[in-house]
Motif scaffolding. Structure first.
Motif, PDB file in Angstrom:
ATOM      1  N   ILE A 114       0.845  -1.215   0.000  1.00 14.13           N
ATOM      2  CA  ILE A 114       0.000   0.000   0.000  1.00 14.13           C
ATOM      3  C   ILE A 114       0.874   1.255   0.000  1.00 14.13           C
ATOM      4  O   ILE A 114       0.609   2.221  -0.727  1.00 14.13           O
ATOM      5  CB  ILE A 114      -0.934  -0.023   1.227  1.00 14.13           C
ATOM      6  CG1 ILE A 114      -1.997  -1.148   1.060  1.00 14.13           C
ATOM      7  CG2 ILE A 114      -1.617   1.313   1.436  1.00 14.13           C
ATOM      8  CD1 ILE A 114      -2.798  -1.415   2.316  1.00 14.13           C
ATOM      9  N   GLU A 115       1.926   1.274   0.777  1.00 17.50           N
ATOM     10  CA  GLU A 115       2.816   2.453   0.831  1.00 17.50           C
ATOM     11  C   GLU A 115       3.504   2.671  -0.508  1.00 17.50           C
ATOM     12  O   GLU A 115       3.548   3.805  -1.013  1.00 17.50           O
ATOM     13  CB  GLU A 115       3.853   2.240   1.944  1.00 17.50           C
ATOM     14  CG  GLU A 115       4.792   3.446   2.105  1.00 17.50           C
ATOM     15  CD  GLU A 115       5.810   3.232   3.227  1.00 17.50           C
ATOM     16  OE1 GLU A 115       6.647   4.126   3.432  1.00 17.50           O
ATOM     17  OE2 GLU A 115       5.764   2.151   3.891  1.00 17.50           O
ATOM     18  N   GLU A 116       4.024   1.640  -1.123  1.00 20.11           N
ATOM     19  CA  GLU A 116       4.717   1.769  -2.412  1.00 20.11           C
ATOM     20  C   GLU A 116       3.738   2.191  -3.504  1.00 20.11           C
ATOM     21  O   GLU A 116       4.074   3.019  -4.356  1.00 20.11           O
ATOM     22  CB  GLU A 116       5.348   0.421  -2.767  1.00 20.11           C
ATOM     23  CG  GLU A 116       6.048   0.386  -4.127  1.00 20.11           C
ATOM     24  CD  GLU A 116       7.226   1.331  -4.203  1.00 20.11           C
ATOM     25  OE1 GLU A 116       7.568   1.755  -5.335  1.00 20.11           O
ATOM     26  OE2 GLU A 116       7.809   1.661  -3.137  1.00 20.11           O
ATOM     27  N   GLY A 117       2.506   1.671  -3.524  1.00 23.72           N
ATOM     28  CA  GLY A 117       1.536   2.019  -4.565  1.00 23.72           C
ATOM     29  C   GLY A 117       1.117   3.468  -4.507  1.00 23.72           C
ATOM     30  O   GLY A 117       0.911   4.115  -5.552  1.00 23.72           O
TER      31      GLY A 117
ATOM     32  N   GLU B  75      -4.803   3.678 -18.322  1.00 22.53           N
ATOM     33  CA  GLU B  75      -5.079   2.329 -17.833  1.00 22.53           C
ATOM     34  C   GLU B  75      -4.179   1.973 -16.657  1.00 22.53           C
ATOM     35  O   GLU B  75      -4.616   1.343 -15.689  1.00 22.53           O
ATOM     36  CB  GLU B  75      -4.884   1.315 -18.962  1.00 22.53           C
ATOM     37  CG  GLU B  75      -5.938   1.410 -20.060  1.00 22.53           C
ATOM     38  CD  GLU B  75      -5.672   0.422 -21.180  1.00 22.53           C
ATOM     39  OE1 GLU B  75      -4.660  -0.317 -21.094  1.00 22.53           O
ATOM     40  OE2 GLU B  75      -6.450   0.391 -22.159  1.00 22.53           O
ATOM     41  N   THR B  76      -2.906   2.416 -16.761  1.00 19.70           N
ATOM     42  CA  THR B  76      -1.964   2.137 -15.661  1.00 19.70           C
ATOM     43  C   THR B  76      -2.413   2.828 -14.385  1.00 19.70           C
ATOM     44  O   THR B  76      -2.374   2.253 -13.282  1.00 19.70           O
ATOM     45  CB  THR B  76      -0.559   2.583 -16.056  1.00 19.70           C
ATOM     46  OG1 THR B  76      -0.160   1.896 -17.251  1.00 19.70           O
ATOM     47  CG2 THR B  76       0.440   2.274 -14.949  1.00 19.70           C
TER      48      THR B  76
ATOM     49  N   LEU C 261      -3.471   0.908 -11.081  1.00 14.13           N
ATOM     50  CA  LEU C 261      -2.703   1.144  -9.863  1.00 14.13           C
ATOM     51  C   LEU C 261      -3.612   1.626  -8.733  1.00 14.13           C
ATOM     52  O   LEU C 261      -3.487   1.196  -7.586  1.00 14.13           O
ATOM     53  CB  LEU C 261      -1.595   2.179 -10.150  1.00 14.13           C
ATOM     54  CG  LEU C 261      -0.625   2.464  -9.001  1.00 14.13           C
ATOM     55  CD1 LEU C 261       0.057   1.186  -8.547  1.00 14.13           C
ATOM     56  CD2 LEU C 261       0.414   3.499  -9.447  1.00 14.13           C
ATOM     57  N   ARG C 262      -4.559   2.545  -9.093  1.00 11.34           N
ATOM     58  CA  ARG C 262      -5.467   3.056  -8.083  1.00 11.34           C
ATOM     59  C   ARG C 262      -6.364   1.921  -7.517  1.00 11.34           C
ATOM     60  O   ARG C 262      -6.582   1.829  -6.301  1.00 11.34           O
ATOM     61  CB  ARG C 262      -6.340   4.162  -8.699  1.00 11.34           C
ATOM     62  CG  ARG C 262      -7.193   4.909  -7.675  1.00 11.34           C
ATOM     63  CD  ARG C 262      -7.964   6.028  -8.343  1.00 11.34           C
ATOM     64  NE  ARG C 262      -7.089   7.098  -8.816  1.00 11.34           N
ATOM     65  CZ  ARG C 262      -6.830   7.338 -10.094  1.00 11.34           C
ATOM     66  NH1 ARG C 262      -7.389   6.577 -11.035  1.00 11.34           N
ATOM     67  NH2 ARG C 262      -6.007   8.306 -10.453  1.00 11.34           N
ATOM     68  N   ALA C 263      -6.841   1.012  -8.434  1.00 10.14           N
ATOM     69  CA  ALA C 263      -7.677  -0.108  -7.986  1.00 10.14           C
ATOM     70  C   ALA C 263      -6.886  -1.081  -7.115  1.00 10.14           C
ATOM     71  O   ALA C 263      -7.400  -1.639  -6.149  1.00 10.14           O
ATOM     72  CB  ALA C 263      -8.260  -0.843  -9.198  1.00 10.14           C
ATOM     73  N   LYS C 264      -5.584  -1.286  -7.476  1.00  5.81           N
ATOM     74  CA  LYS C 264      -4.744  -2.209  -6.711  1.00  5.81           C
ATOM     75  C   LYS C 264      -4.535  -1.700  -5.281  1.00  5.81           C
ATOM     76  O   LYS C 264      -4.599  -2.474  -4.306  1.00  5.81           O
ATOM     77  CB  LYS C 264      -3.388  -2.381  -7.413  1.00  5.81           C
ATOM     78  CG  LYS C 264      -2.498  -3.423  -6.768  1.00  5.81           C
ATOM     79  CD  LYS C 264      -3.112  -4.799  -6.919  1.00  5.81           C
ATOM     80  CE  LYS C 264      -2.148  -5.874  -6.451  1.00  5.81           C
ATOM     81  NZ  LYS C 264      -1.837  -5.791  -5.047  1.00  5.81           N
ATOM     82  N   VAL C 265      -4.260  -0.372  -5.174  1.00  2.00           N
ATOM     83  CA  VAL C 265      -4.045   0.202  -3.839  1.00  2.00           C
ATOM     84  C   VAL C 265      -5.314   0.057  -2.993  1.00  2.00           C
ATOM     85  O   VAL C 265      -5.257  -0.314  -1.811  1.00  2.00           O
ATOM     86  CB  VAL C 265      -3.608   1.672  -3.957  1.00  2.00           C
ATOM     87  CG1 VAL C 265      -3.594   2.339  -2.579  1.00  2.00           C
ATOM     88  CG2 VAL C 265      -2.217   1.768  -4.582  1.00  2.00           C
ATOM     89  N   GLU C 266      -6.477   0.327  -3.615  1.00  2.00           N
ATOM     90  CA  GLU C 266      -7.735   0.226  -2.875  1.00  2.00           C
ATOM     91  C   GLU C 266      -8.011  -1.230  -2.469  1.00  2.00           C
ATOM     92  O   GLU C 266      -8.486  -1.503  -1.358  1.00  2.00           O
ATOM     93  CB  GLU C 266      -8.882   0.758  -3.732  1.00  2.00           C
ATOM     94  CG  GLU C 266      -8.772   2.267  -3.980  1.00  2.00           C
ATOM     95  CD  GLU C 266      -9.841   2.753  -4.961  1.00  2.00           C
ATOM     96  OE1 GLU C 266     -10.551   1.875  -5.532  1.00  2.00           O
ATOM     97  OE2 GLU C 266      -9.937   3.975  -5.189  1.00  2.00           O
ATOM     98  N   SER C 267      -7.712  -2.181  -3.382  1.00  2.00           N
ATOM     99  CA  SER C 267      -7.937  -3.594  -3.076  1.00  2.00           C
ATOM    100  C   SER C 267      -7.031  -4.066  -1.951  1.00  2.00           C
ATOM    101  O   SER C 267      -7.466  -4.780  -1.042  1.00  2.00           O
ATOM    102  CB  SER C 267      -7.699  -4.445  -4.326  1.00  2.00           C
ATOM    103  OG  SER C 267      -7.798  -5.809  -4.028  1.00  2.00           O
ATOM    104  N   ASP C 268      -5.737  -3.680  -2.011  1.00  2.00           N
ATOM    105  CA  ASP C 268      -4.810  -4.089  -0.942  1.00  2.00           C
ATOM    106  C   ASP C 268      -5.251  -3.538   0.414  1.00  2.00           C
ATOM    107  O   ASP C 268      -5.141  -4.221   1.441  1.00  2.00           O
ATOM    108  CB  ASP C 268      -3.395  -3.601  -1.271  1.00  2.00           C
ATOM    109  CG  ASP C 268      -2.789  -4.376  -2.429  1.00  2.00           C
ATOM    110  OD1 ASP C 268      -3.328  -5.454  -2.768  1.00  2.00           O
ATOM    111  OD2 ASP C 268      -1.769  -3.912  -3.012  1.00  2.00           O
ATOM    112  N   GLN C 269      -5.774  -2.294   0.413  1.00  2.00           N
ATOM    113  CA  GLN C 269      -6.208  -1.710   1.671  1.00  2.00           C
ATOM    114  C   GLN C 269      -7.405  -2.488   2.248  1.00  2.00           C
ATOM    115  O   GLN C 269      -7.476  -2.743   3.450  1.00  2.00           O
ATOM    116  CB  GLN C 269      -6.593  -0.248   1.440  1.00  2.00           C
ATOM    117  CG  GLN C 269      -6.959   0.507   2.738  1.00  2.00           C
ATOM    118  CD  GLN C 269      -5.794   0.576   3.714  1.00  2.00           C
ATOM    119  OE1 GLN C 269      -4.693   1.004   3.340  1.00  2.00           O
ATOM    120  NE2 GLN C 269      -6.000   0.180   4.956  1.00  2.00           N
ATOM    121  N   ALA C 270      -8.329  -2.905   1.344  1.00  2.00           N
ATOM    122  CA  ALA C 270      -9.500  -3.653   1.797  1.00  2.00           C
ATOM    123  C   ALA C 270      -9.096  -5.015   2.364  1.00  2.00           C
ATOM    124  O   ALA C 270      -9.609  -5.460   3.396  1.00  2.00           O
ATOM    125  CB  ALA C 270     -10.489  -3.831   0.639  1.00  2.00           C
TER     126      ALA C 270
END
Length: 890
Positions: free
Chosen positions: A312-315, A600-601, A605-614
């Motif tokens: 999450i921090e790196e994203g 798209e990137t 990336l935004r979806a990945k950060v949100e998913s990892d946080q969840a």
């Protein structure tokens, strides 16, 4: 196939039945004359011989001196998943054959044909015995008494069945032209004595052999008749000795049964304890695995929580950098789009001017094409009109071919022949009136005559004086009349089908149709050559050309003169603008792709950060509800210790179970029970046979046949000397062909390798280190080993018996790959010693798990350790029973 039951009545003095035959190994034992061979013979007649007819080989089945019931045989069997019941009566009238299943019922010829189809054999004619080559695969599965030391007999059907079961063909027959010529000359020399196909002896060899065989049979019959009383006395002595021997053997078997029963009881008790121990081990293993899973689950969640926090921090840092780069790419895309719009406008103007020049060029080409198309269209229309005229004429006449005309003339000739034959065979009557009469209601004057031809039953009424019934319908007249009517019907049917009155009219129509069809073909070929696209397509092309020219003529700008130089200049300008537009479009598309990729990137990336946080939040909540890892580790170690203790206890119980006999205890008990019961029954039957033989001897006497035996022996010696001379010449011819044929057949012998591998396991006990030797036709040649090859004919009588039987077992396995077939063996080990019989029992027991075996023997004690699925002991018949029914075997 599984033969369940065999029953015979009035079969050469025997009435008996074999009930509840097992699908595996069946032992039918009994002394000589107890009915073994007659049961085998009855089974053979039921399966292969026709029930109709009074041939000599069937008349021999009747009970001598008894004129009551006819020989009857019943066979119940299972084949292809269906149960069948077969019943045949020989030397009878009416319905002699019946074949039934749950879905089918056949009688007489239909039953014989259906049975032959089921068994894969040629149906018997009823006049002669069914030959070995007509028995299909049964030539390999059936061993008659006295044939045990002979090679298995192949035929085309058995070889075809075996080769179809093999997984692949091996080798290719190869022989040179010179070798084939030499082999042909050798075959001609051998053919003086032997038939080319079967190798059977011709009359030059067969006649002296038959003479010797007939004399041997007569001598054997005379010796047997002379030895009847001596044989009865010997049988009585053997029966007494057998009773004493069976008594001691039965006591030993009973003692062994008592010991094995106690062992079996202890083994069953330990089996129950082992089952309980297995259940406890299963429960402990489940608890151990559950503790392990809980510990691993907690440790996995802690690792995932730590990894998600770092991601999450790196994203978040990378998301800020990529947003700045996307803003620069959007500006570049907008600049490239403005340049491309200016070039598109200039290209549209240049393209409009170029299309105008090309329309002028097209109009000029269309006028030239229209002139050529009009010329071809006129020619095509003339050819098409002629085709239409021909088809109209063809449609107005019947469709008759020369073949149909030929068939009509053949039917007319057949009708004329049938009429002539009927007229010749009919009854001709000439009636002459001595006064005026009415014949069938028509007048006949005095002195006049009338000829009547009768080919059917009819009545002639002569006024009220008399009625004459004429019945020519017996014999050939009925058949000729039916044939004549059938010929008339066929001619009328053919004329009606063709729609003509006679053959000449049909011939004229067929010839005219042929002429028209040939002309139509020529016209069609010419039209296809001149107008390959077809008239409709050509007319459409002409219409389109005319319409296009007419439309272009109304536009002054397109009707102007065409200048090729102006067209070339316009095309060059358009190409230059198109190249510049392509370059501008490439710059715009490149900027667009980069911008879309950046977007798209960013979205990913935004979806990945949100998913990892969840996920991080979800794992944190789950860990809060679980025990600590230290408690989970302690629980897992306790479960592991409990599992080890349960496994050790189960292994100790299993060791004790194996020591008590284990899984073999039940099988040993079953074997001991069967052996004790069979010996008990044999002892009772043998004691009864002693009583019957004593009765036979008390009523028997010798009629002095010694002189006849001496005369036959002298006559036989002379016949054997003559036969030896002929056989020496025949053997030389056979040997010459054999030597030349050896190399020619070498390649084909490789086909036998897969079959040899199937037979190999049966050879290990009796012929260790050897393998069966089969030629290219799967005929048994002998044995092969690393030391030497030994031909079948050079083996001892016992070895030939054993090898022949083992080869039949292996071939039966190949034949029964899809549907097992029964193996019928009548006294197949008469030349084999007791030790090798015990070894052969292993092979028979092993084969009995794959096929049904019906083993008939007169040496019951030698098969005490066989362990058959069914054991039937046949009774010894008394002299009073020789012409009457025997007792049923159970």
């Amino acid at each position: 196939m599984w033969i369940r039951r065999l029953a015979v009545e009035n079969w050469r003095g025997l009435t008996a039945s074999l009930e509840d035959l097992a699908p595996g190994l069946n032992l039918v034992a009994g002394p000589n004359e107890s009915g073994k061979s007659r049961l085998v013979e009855a089974l053979r007649f039921a399966l292969f011989e026709s029930s109709s007819g009074q041939a000599a080989h069937k008349k021999a089945l009747a009970t001598w001196g008894v004129a009551a019931d006819k020989p009857r045989v019943v066979v119940e069997f299972e084949l292809g998943g269906s149960d069948w019941r077969l019943e045949k009566v020989f030397l009878g009238t009416g319905h002699n054959a019946h074949l039934r299943s749950a879905d089918e019922h056949h009688e007489d010829e239909a039953a014989e044909a259906r049975l032959a189809d089921l068994l894969g054999v040629a149906g018997g004619s009823g006049r002669t015995e069914v030959k070995l080559e007509d028995r299909g695969v049964w030539s390999l599965l059936w061993v008659e008494q006295g044939d045990s030391s002979q090679r298995p007999a192949h035929n085309d059907e058995s070889q075809s069945r075996i080769l179809n079961q093999l997984t692949e063909e091996i080798g290719e027959v190869a022989a040179g032209e010179f070798g084939q010529q030499m082999l042909g000359r050798a075959e001609a020399y051998r053919a003086r004595y032997f038939t080319p196909k079967s190798g059977a002896g011709k009359d030059t060899l067969a006649t002296p052999r038959r003479t010797v065989q007939e004399l041997e049979e007569r001598l054997a019959h005379a010796v047997a008749r002379r030895s009847e009383l001596a044989q009865a006395a010997d049988d009585l002595e053997r029966s007494r000795q057998k009773a004493q021997e069976l008594s001691s053997r039965h006591q030993a078997a009973a003692a062994e049964l008592e010991t094995i029963t106690a062992q079996h009881h202890e083994a069953e008790k330990l089996r129950h304890e082992l089952e309980v121990a297995d259940e406890r081990v299963g429960a402990a293993e489940t608890a151990r695995q559950d503790a392990r899973d809980k510990l691993e689950n907690a440790e996995r969640h802690l690792a995932e929580q730590k990894d998600l926090a770092a991601r999450i921090e790196e994203g978040s840092k990378r998301l800020q950098r990529d947003q700045a780069a996307a803003d620069k790419l959007r500006k570049a895309f907008e600049d490239a789009s403005r340049d491309l719009a200016g070039l598109e406008s200039r290209i549209d103007n240049a393209d409009s001017h170029l299309r105008l020049l090309r329309r002028r060029q097209q109009l000029t080409a269309q006028r030239d094409a229209l002139e050529r198309a009009n010329s071809r269209l006129q020619t095509g229309r003339a050819l098409a009109q002629r085709q239409s005229d021909i088809r109209t004429e063809l449609a107005g006449m019947p469709n008759i071919t020369p073949r149909q005309v030929t068939e009509l003339r053949r039917l007319l000739e057949a009708r004329a022949t049938a009429r002539a034959q009927l007229d010749g065979a009919s009854v001709s009557l000439t009636l002459t009136a001595h006064r005026d009469l009415q014949i069938d209601g028509e007048p006949l004057a005095a002195g006049a005559s009338r000829r009547l031809l009768a080919d059917d039953d009819r009545r002639i009424e002569v006024e009220a004086l008399l009625a004459i019934d004429v019945q020519p319908g017996a014999g050939d007249v009925v058949a000729l009349r039916d044939r004549s009517r059938e010929a008339e019907r066929r001619v009328a049917e053919c004329l009606d089908t063709l729609g003509v009155a006679d053959a000449d009219e049909a011939d004229r129509i067929a010839q005219r149709r042929g002429e028209l069809e040939r002309e139509l073909k020529r016209q069609s070929e010419s039209l296809a050559e001149r107008v390959p696209e077809g008239l409709e397509e050509l007319e459409r092309v002409v219409g389109e050309l005319e319409a296009g020219i007419e439309a272009a003529a109304g536009d002054d700008s397109e009707s102007m003169a065409f200048d090729p130089a102006e067209l070339a200049t316009a095309e060059a300008e358009l190409r230059s603008l198109a190249e510049r537009r392509s370059a501008a479009r490439a710059r715009r598309d490149g900027a667009s792709e980069q911008l879309n990729a950046a977007r798209e990137t960013l979205a990913g990336l935004r979806a990945k950060v949100e998913s990892d946080q969840a996920q991080h939040d979800q794992i944190s909540r789950r860990l809060a509800t679980m025990p600590g890892t230290d408690k989970l580790k302690d629980a897992a170690e306790a479960a592991e210790r409990a599992f080890g203790e349960r496994v050790a206890a189960r292994d100790e119980t299993r060791r004790r179970f194996q020591a008590s006999g284990g899984e073999r205890a039940s099988e040993d008990l079953e074997r001991a029970r069967k052996a004790e019961a069979q010996l008990s029954q044999q002892l009772a039957d043998t004691r009864e046979s002693c009583i019957r033989l004593e009765t036979v001897l008390s009523a028997a006497g010798d009629d002095g046949r010694h002189e006849q035996v001496q005369e036959l022996e002298a006559e036989l010696e002379q016949a054997r000397t003559a036969l030896a001379r002929v056989e020496r010449d025949a053997a030389a011819a056979w040997r010459l062909h054999e030597v030349l044929d050896r190399e020619y057949k070498a390649a084909r012998e490789r086909l036998s390798r897969p079959v040899v591998e199937r037979i190999r396991p049966y050879l290990e006990d009796l012929f260790p280190g050897s393998e069966v030797w089969l030629d290219e036709d799967l005929e048994l040649k002998g044995l092969r080993s690393d030391l030497a090859d030994e031909g079948f004919e050079f083996l001892s009588g016992g070895a030939r018996e054993q090898l022949s039987l083992l080869v039949r077992l292996g071939l039966a396995e190949v034949l029964g790959a899809e549907e097992p077939w029964p193996l019928v063996l009548d006294d197949v080990l008469v030349n084999t010693d007791a030790e090798r019989i015990r070894r052969m029992q292993r092979a028979l027991f092993h084969a009995g798990r794959r096929m049904q075996i019906l083993l008939f023997t007169c040496h019951g004690p030698l098969f005490d350790t066989l362990g058959p699925d069914t054991h039937i002991e046949l009774p010894i018949p008394s002299s009073r029973q020789a012409g009457s029914d025997g007792a049923a075997a159970r």
